[in-house]
Design an enzyme around this catalytic site. Sequence first.
Site, PDB file in Angstrom:
ATOM      1  N   GLU A   1       0.792  -1.232   0.000  1.00  0.00           N
ATOM      2  CA  GLU A   1       0.000   0.000   0.000  1.00  0.00           C
ATOM      3  C   GLU A   1       0.824   1.283   0.000  1.00  0.00           C
ATOM      4  O   GLU A   1       0.756   2.084   0.942  1.00  0.00           O
ATOM      5  CB  GLU A   1      -0.949   0.014   1.210  1.00  0.00           C
ATOM      6  CG  GLU A   1      -1.948  -1.115   1.183  1.00  0.00           C
ATOM      7  CD  GLU A   1      -3.082  -0.923   2.194  1.00  0.00           C
ATOM      8  OE1 GLU A   1      -3.012   0.014   3.010  1.00  0.00           O
ATOM      9  OE2 GLU A   1      -4.034  -1.706   2.138  1.00  0.00           O
TER      10      GLU A   1
ATOM     11  N   GLU B   1      -5.545  -8.427   0.990  1.00  0.00           N
ATOM     12  CA  GLU B   1      -6.153  -8.052   2.278  1.00  0.00           C
ATOM     13  C   GLU B   1      -7.629  -7.768   2.061  1.00  0.00           C
ATOM     14  O   GLU B   1      -8.002  -7.111   1.086  1.00  0.00           O
ATOM     15  CB  GLU B   1      -5.534  -6.770   2.865  1.00  0.00           C
ATOM     16  CG  GLU B   1      -4.167  -6.930   3.455  1.00  0.00           C
ATOM     17  CD  GLU B   1      -3.606  -5.614   4.023  1.00  0.00           C
ATOM     18  OE1 GLU B   1      -4.398  -4.731   4.445  1.00  0.00           O
ATOM     19  OE2 GLU B   1      -2.380  -5.479   4.036  1.00  0.00           O
TER      20      GLU B   1
HETATM   21  C1  FCB Z   1      -4.392  -1.706   5.485  1.00  0.00           C
HETATM   22  C2  FCB Z   1      -3.017  -2.090   5.966  1.00  0.00           C
HETATM   23  C3  FCB Z   1      -3.017  -3.113   7.053  1.00  0.00           C
HETATM   24  C4  FCB Z   1      -4.157  -2.935   8.021  1.00  0.00           C
HETATM   25  C5  FCB Z   1      -5.461  -2.724   7.312  1.00  0.00           C
HETATM   26  C6  FCB Z   1      -6.657  -2.538   8.217  1.00  0.00           C
HETATM   27  O1  FCB Z   1      -4.358  -0.418   4.970  1.00  0.00           O
HETATM   28  O2  FCB Z   1      -2.256  -2.602   4.908  1.00  0.00           O
HETATM   29  O3  FCB Z   1      -1.760  -3.096   7.676  1.00  0.00           O
HETATM   30  O4  FCB Z   1      -3.870  -1.972   8.940  1.00  0.00           O
HETATM   31  O5  FCB Z   1      -5.374  -1.646   6.448  1.00  0.00           O
END
Ligand code: FCB
Length: 462
Positions: free
Chosen positions: A182, A367
């Site tokens: 990210e 994620e």
């Molecule tokens: C993302 C991050 C991760 C976590 C989630 C909720 O932006 O990559 O580390 O904090 O959000």
Amino acid sequence: MTTIPPLPTALQTRAHEIGRRYPRDFVWGAATAAPQIEGSTDADGRTPSIWDTFARVPGAVADGDTLDHADEHYFRWRDDIALMSELGLDAYRFSIAWPRIVPTVDSPANRSGLDFYDRLVDELLSRGIEPFATLYHWDLPQWQQDRGGWADRSVAHRFAEYATRVAERLGDRVHKWMTLNEPWVYVFLGHLDGVHAPGIRSEEHAVRAMHHSLLAHGLGTQALRAVLPSDGRIGIALSMSPAEPATPTPHDGAAADRFDLYRNWLFLHPIMRGEYHPGTSELFRAEIPIEDGDLDVISHPIDFVGINYYSRGVVRADDSIPVMRARETPPPGVVTAMGWEVHPQGIADIIAQTHERYAPAAIYVTENGSAWDDEVTDEGAVFDTGRVDYLTAHLTAAATCLEGGIPLRGYFAWSLLDNFEWAEGYRKRFGIVHVDYPTQRRTVKQSGAVYRSVALAHETEV
Ligand code: FCB
């Protein structure tokens, strides 16, 4: 030892039906990041990262929480892997802490730092769990910050050297690699809005950090390629959030387009196309410090794109907001403990858009998850209905992508464990496993049991 809580039959059936919509070889995983779970911040030669420093700035992190103990994963890793095995996971996405591997600017690779990940990888493999390693999940060594951080071009070369050291040690066993996690978040929340480490508020710094992150990704990709065997696969994990205008006016339509470029394609476009997206110059006043050949390096071919999806943005035009000139409106409907809207269709939309625009050879959801105010009952159970609904709805939506022929290869739940949620500290819980911080006791939540049933759907009958 933890146990998987029993599920009501209806939930078991639902999980099973979802799992059966995915192919047998689909990769079911869970994700974490080193600074969020490891603790032991000064063990075995590790030096501070920018998050250790930032967490000590009064008011920067909720409740003054620090990374010092976190989930104590640095010495509970073996039990945590046993837990992954109980959960039926095929894969585990973790990150490697740069300041454990390179504790000072001119130090050779720190053996004990590498040893930790070496043991972790061996234990994962012995349990049949595939490691997916991320090289950078926001814990820049403080020594690099002292030399200008991401705003200084040297960072990209140092990242590539670090990548080489890690790949030389683990590349014979780790086949899936992500360079950065990210970049949009750490670049802009860290250097423009100042709410993440290193807490800078400067468009010029942010734009430099953006370009040097892309360069680090490119040089890192080349470094990995030079070391990895031919079955090594390299990608990047990007935060993504589909955009919608709050009203049908042209003004808000243009705001949604800016949000879309800024939040979704700013990094991916140059990686996949070898040029900045034409709209980029309209976003920034500061100049991008491009040097000859940079875009060739940045667009060095990758094998997969990782999408981190949590929610969408419904936006309206607002010239007072820097860069994006758009503001997110309060979302309609259900929101999580983070205030993020539950919008399952968004995961399918953003996967489809990524495929249509750039057609990467493979896509992973690296994620996806949600924070809720979980409670542990007197009997020691966590009925996290909000997370169960979020999980099942998103997996149901994402399955439509497969039916549309998109090469979606895997899904990683964020997160395996409750952990240090950056500026929110330990207040916000994203885990499918609950962590009681004072005792470090792990309790599988109902969502963890549901996820297990999804992952094992092809192996079990209901
Ligand atoms: C993302 C991050 C991760 C976590 C989630 C909720 O932006 O990559 O580390 O904090 O959000």
